[in-house]
Scaffold this active site. Structure first.
Site, PDB file in Angstrom:
ATOM      1  N   ASN A   8      -0.055   8.406   1.280  1.00 13.10           N
ATOM      2  CA  ASN A   8       1.026   7.426   1.407  1.00 13.10           C
ATOM      3  C   ASN A   8       2.278   8.075   0.820  1.00 13.10           C
ATOM      4  O   ASN A   8       2.453   8.119  -0.393  1.00 13.10           O
ATOM      5  CB  ASN A   8       0.666   6.143   0.663  1.00 13.10           C
ATOM      6  CG  ASN A   8       1.718   5.049   0.822  1.00 13.10           C
ATOM      7  OD1 ASN A   8       2.803   5.298   1.342  1.00 13.10           O
ATOM      8  ND2 ASN A   8       1.409   3.860   0.367  1.00 13.10           N
ATOM      9  N   ARG A  90      -0.251   6.879   6.022  1.00 13.99           N
ATOM     10  CA  ARG A  90       0.372   5.566   6.211  1.00 13.99           C
ATOM     11  C   ARG A  90       1.808   5.784   6.674  1.00 13.99           C
ATOM     12  O   ARG A  90       2.575   6.509   6.052  1.00 13.99           O
ATOM     13  CB  ARG A  90       0.375   4.775   4.908  1.00 13.99           C
ATOM     14  CG  ARG A  90       1.126   3.447   5.013  1.00 13.99           C
ATOM     15  CD  ARG A  90       1.125   2.713   3.683  1.00 13.99           C
ATOM     16  NE  ARG A  90       1.937   1.498   3.741  1.00 13.99           N
ATOM     17  CZ  ARG A  90       3.024   1.272   3.002  1.00 13.99           C
ATOM     18  NH1 ARG A  90       3.437   2.187   2.136  1.00 13.99           N
ATOM     19  NH2 ARG A  90       3.702   0.143   3.117  1.00 13.99           N
ATOM     20  N   HIS A 179       3.339  -4.311   5.969  1.00 18.15           N
ATOM     21  CA  HIS A 179       2.097  -4.535   5.208  1.00 18.15           C
ATOM     22  C   HIS A 179       0.908  -4.846   6.119  1.00 18.15           C
ATOM     23  O   HIS A 179      -0.077  -5.443   5.676  1.00 18.15           O
ATOM     24  CB  HIS A 179       2.266  -5.686   4.195  1.00 18.15           C
ATOM     25  CG  HIS A 179       3.346  -5.472   3.196  1.00 18.15           C
ATOM     26  ND1 HIS A 179       4.252  -6.466   2.870  1.00 18.15           N
ATOM     27  CD2 HIS A 179       3.690  -4.387   2.458  1.00 18.15           C
ATOM     28  CE1 HIS A 179       5.103  -6.001   1.972  1.00 18.15           C
ATOM     29  NE2 HIS A 179       4.787  -4.741   1.712  1.00 18.15           N
ATOM     30  N   ARG A 240      14.836  -7.111  -3.014  1.00 11.68           N
ATOM     31  CA  ARG A 240      15.289  -7.457  -1.669  1.00 11.68           C
ATOM     32  C   ARG A 240      15.534  -8.960  -1.566  1.00 11.68           C
ATOM     33  O   ARG A 240      14.789  -9.764  -2.116  1.00 11.68           O
ATOM     34  CB  ARG A 240      14.256  -7.016  -0.625  1.00 11.68           C
ATOM     35  CG  ARG A 240      14.295  -5.542  -0.316  1.00 11.68           C
ATOM     36  CD  ARG A 240      13.158  -5.117   0.586  1.00 11.68           C
ATOM     37  NE  ARG A 240      12.080  -4.501  -0.181  1.00 11.68           N
ATOM     38  CZ  ARG A 240      10.938  -4.073   0.343  1.00 11.68           C
ATOM     39  NH1 ARG A 240      10.716  -4.212   1.639  1.00 11.68           N
ATOM     40  NH2 ARG A 240      10.020  -3.521  -0.415  1.00 11.68           N
ATOM     41  N   GLU A 334      -2.560 -10.209  -6.887  1.00  8.33           N
ATOM     42  CA  GLU A 334      -3.828  -9.900  -7.552  1.00  8.33           C
ATOM     43  C   GLU A 334      -3.792 -10.124  -9.054  1.00  8.33           C
ATOM     44  O   GLU A 334      -4.803 -10.465  -9.662  1.00  8.33           O
ATOM     45  CB  GLU A 334      -4.210  -8.436  -7.284  1.00  8.33           C
ATOM     46  CG  GLU A 334      -4.569  -8.133  -5.837  1.00  8.33           C
ATOM     47  CD  GLU A 334      -4.786  -6.643  -5.601  1.00  8.33           C
ATOM     48  OE1 GLU A 334      -5.191  -5.948  -6.563  1.00  8.33           O
ATOM     49  OE2 GLU A 334      -4.537  -6.179  -4.475  1.00  8.33           O
ATOM     50  N   GLU A 383      -5.496  -0.404   1.246  1.00  6.53           N
ATOM     51  CA  GLU A 383      -4.939   0.119   2.491  1.00  6.53           C
ATOM     52  C   GLU A 383      -5.515   1.494   2.826  1.00  6.53           C
ATOM     53  O   GLU A 383      -5.758   1.814   3.995  1.00  6.53           O
ATOM     54  CB  GLU A 383      -3.415   0.201   2.368  1.00  6.53           C
ATOM     55  CG  GLU A 383      -2.749  -1.158   2.258  1.00  6.53           C
ATOM     56  CD  GLU A 383      -1.372  -1.092   1.618  1.00  6.53           C
ATOM     57  OE1 GLU A 383      -0.399  -1.504   2.270  1.00  6.53           O
ATOM     58  OE2 GLU A 383      -1.270  -0.634   0.470  1.00  6.53           O
TER      59      GLU A 383
END
Length: 398
Positions: A8, A90, A179, A240, A334, A383
């Site tokens: 990633n 990714r 995502h 953001r 989580e 992922e």
């Protein structure tokens, strides 16, 4: 048995996990951080709780890949690099080119580069990682997995904007989401935990972290998602803004004497969200602490985050005509017990009841009460494992 490396690549970082497949055993994971910036660090966890950490100059992604592959051998994680039979990457934006993971070839590289402006902070870095590993491991099976691919199943009524249709036809303007690898993984895991086929469920998956998105997963497929053409829109995020009125941009550019859209987008991407509202931090943990000390703006930022997640959950329940389960995952989802609690408390009108002890213990699995009309799950996303599974699938098909 074979070893697969999943990468990633960020603009200044490179994360990895090494798996033994098909056992799905994770044998190492790590991070090369602050690439091209002073204070670059390499961290690797491997073996039976062993750790490697060092600060050294890492001038670019090619050097990062070179150091990583050297350390994999030097630390005895692999004896020879050719033990690594495949590398998965990714990639954030796949546009309309990619509806699933693909084997990397020149055409794939060309398309990833073509749509770099859809994810300017991510796609160029993702591509650097792909090219660097192709140089060092030229014989390894190379796969690209796209965050947007899972959302390609959305119906047109959900992915189109109410802008001139020619914008979509001529420039591919539409909602792409993000995502997707995480949403796909936790929706499938949720179905396993609930003991039902994912094709029979209506789920809402909440990937809540520095970047956050909420996804409606209907019959195992993405039905709607909060992020849009770019990862800027949707719920309030760490830095953001999430959703804003487009006309506001011109208004504030005039008020602030800003003549560059790039400067305005920088504000919306890096100086808004939790940090913009609170003035304290972009980290939810810091905000919860500040709120406890009486900081009203920190409390307001948390409340806005919770409200926006609840709003999207309600919207997707209406769109899907009901919901069987709600999933919390990623950094906040989580690990933040109070944020999950606040969101669930706002959803009690659904007949949703949760086990406070399981929520307070960050229990992995179903955290709702047996009599709850909607199941709630806290699940750790993975992922990298999802990408590793895609690699194995593509290798069988090759």
């Amino acid at each position: 048995m074979e070893k697969l490396l999943v990468i990633n690549s960020g603009s200044s970082s490179l994360k990895f996990k090494l798996f033994v497949m098909p056992e799905e055993k994770e044998v190492a994971d790590g991070l090369v951080d602050r690439i091209g910036i002073a204070g670059s660090k390499i961290k690797i966890k491997y073996g039976d709780g062993q750790k490697y950490e060092n600060e050294e100059e890492i001038k670019d992604h090619e050097v990062a890949v070179d150091r990583l592959t050297f350390l994999l051998k030097d630390l005895g994680i692999v004896k020879e690099l050719n033990e690594i039979t495949a590398v998965g990457h990714r990639v954030v934006a796949g546009g309309e080119y990619f509806k699933h993971s693909v084997v990397v070839d020149d055409e794939v590289i060309k398309h990833i580069d073509e749509i770099a402006d859809m994810a300017p902070l991510h796609n160029p870095a993702n591509l650097m990682g792909i090219k660097a590993f192709k140089e060092i491991l030229p014989d390894a099976f190379s796969v690209a997995s796209f965050d947007t691919a899972f959302h390609q199943t959305m119906p047109a009524v959900n992915y189109l904007y109410s802008t001139p249709y020619e914008w979509y036809k001529d420039y591919s303007v539409r909602r792409y989401g993000a995502h997707g690898i995480s949403h796909k993984y936790v929706s499938q895991l949720a179905a396993e935990k609930l003991g039902k086929p994912v094709e029979d469920l209506k789920l809402i998956t909440c990937h809540l972290g520095a970047g956050s998105s909420v996804c409606a997963v209907k019959n195992g497929k993405s039905f709607d998602v909060s992020m849009g053409f770019t990862p800027l829109t949707g719920v309030t995020m760490a830095t953001r803004s999430g959703d804003v009125d487009a006309a506001l941009l011109g208004y504030m550019m005039d008020k602030l004497n800003i003549d560059s859209m790039d400067e305005m987008l920088d504000i919306l991407n890096h100086k808004s969200g939790l940090i913009g509202i609170s003035g304290v931090s972009s980290d939810m943990r810091d905000l919860l602490e500040a709120e406890g000390q009486g900081n009203k703006r920190a409390g307001l930022a948390i409340d806005m985050f919770v409200k926006n997640v609840v709003k999207y959950i309600g919207e997707y329940i209406a769109e899907m005509g009901g919901v069987d389960g709600i999933v919390f995952t990623a950094g906040i989802g989580e690990n933040s017990i109070p944020v999950r609690k606040r969101i669930m408390d706002r959803l009690d009108y659904l007949g949703l009841t949760y086990d406070d002890s399981k929520n307070s213990e960050n229990y992995e699995g179903v955290i709702s009460q047996p009599d709850s009309k909607v199941a709630v799950l806290r699940l750790s996303t993975n992922e990298e494992l999802m990408i590793a599974r895609d690699i194995m699938k593509l290798k069988k098909e090759a």
